[in-house]
Design a protein around this motif. Sequence first.
Motif, PDB file in Angstrom:
ATOM      1  N   TYR A  85       0.821  -1.214   0.000  1.00 43.34           N
ATOM      2  CA  TYR A  85       0.000   0.000   0.000  1.00 43.34           C
ATOM      3  C   TYR A  85       0.853   1.261   0.000  1.00 43.34           C
ATOM      4  O   TYR A  85       0.424   2.307  -0.511  1.00 43.34           O
ATOM      5  CB  TYR A  85      -0.959  -0.016   1.189  1.00 43.34           C
ATOM      6  N   GLN A 124       1.598   1.835  -3.572  1.00 39.10           N
ATOM      7  CA  GLN A 124       0.428   2.400  -4.244  1.00 39.10           C
ATOM      8  C   GLN A 124       0.253   3.882  -3.904  1.00 39.10           C
ATOM      9  O   GLN A 124      -0.088   4.696  -4.778  1.00 39.10           O
ATOM     10  CB  GLN A 124      -0.822   1.625  -3.844  1.00 39.10           C
ATOM     11  N   ASN A 127       2.470   5.942  -5.886  1.00 37.45           N
ATOM     12  CA  ASN A 127       2.279   5.755  -7.331  1.00 37.45           C
ATOM     13  C   ASN A 127       3.477   5.087  -7.997  1.00 37.45           C
ATOM     14  O   ASN A 127       3.885   5.453  -9.116  1.00 37.45           O
ATOM     15  CB  ASN A 127       1.991   7.102  -8.017  1.00 37.45           C
TER      16      ASN A 127
END
Length: 230
Positions: free
Chosen positions: A84, A87, A90
Amino acid sequence: MHSIFGQLPRFLSYYNLEFILQAALTTLLLSISGCVFGFIFGFGIAVLRETTGPLWLPLRAAAVLFVEIFRRIPFLVTLFLVFYACQALNLDISVFAVAVASTCIIGAAFLSEVVRTGFDAIPSQEREAAAAMNFTLAQTLFLIVIPQAWRVILPPTFAFFLSFIKDSALASQLGVVELTYSAKVMNNKGFSPVLGFGAALILYFAISYPLARFGLYLEQRLGFSRYRKP
């Protein structure tokens, strides 16, 4: 048993065997990369904790905090934290890269303590003698401490490596196609769980057993060399 033997010829098809062996290779690569890079970073952390002086204090504190946190977080939680975090930043990386990064973090935290224990096994009198001869920290470590400490460090490092091969199965939760994931795929394709997970069991054993024997050999060899009479 009749159903299992009936499925066996289809299970042993070329494409199924190729898929399972590639998953076994992924498991091995994941474990090796995590432990090798984890050992390198862990070694650096252990050396950093040997430093003295106020200038190194923030780095020493950060190293201690890193070790204490990630030695107490389950591997699965670390996997999701890294996933995460990538994520949120990015970062376009594969789930395999996420798993490798997670294994490096956990490996560095645990193996740094293994290395530090090896350093602490060296009698303090030898360090004091080095200080009396105006040795620097680098000279003390690389000329006195490390040549003796590696005999203490290697056996538990192999034991950690073996346990990490089994823990790598948790990477399947992210979708990494390793041995446990391949067994689930075989089960979803309609094959008996005995075949899918039995093949995973055999391959885990085939990977782990030679390494376990080699680690035992090192432990016996190095243990004898440490205590043999001159």
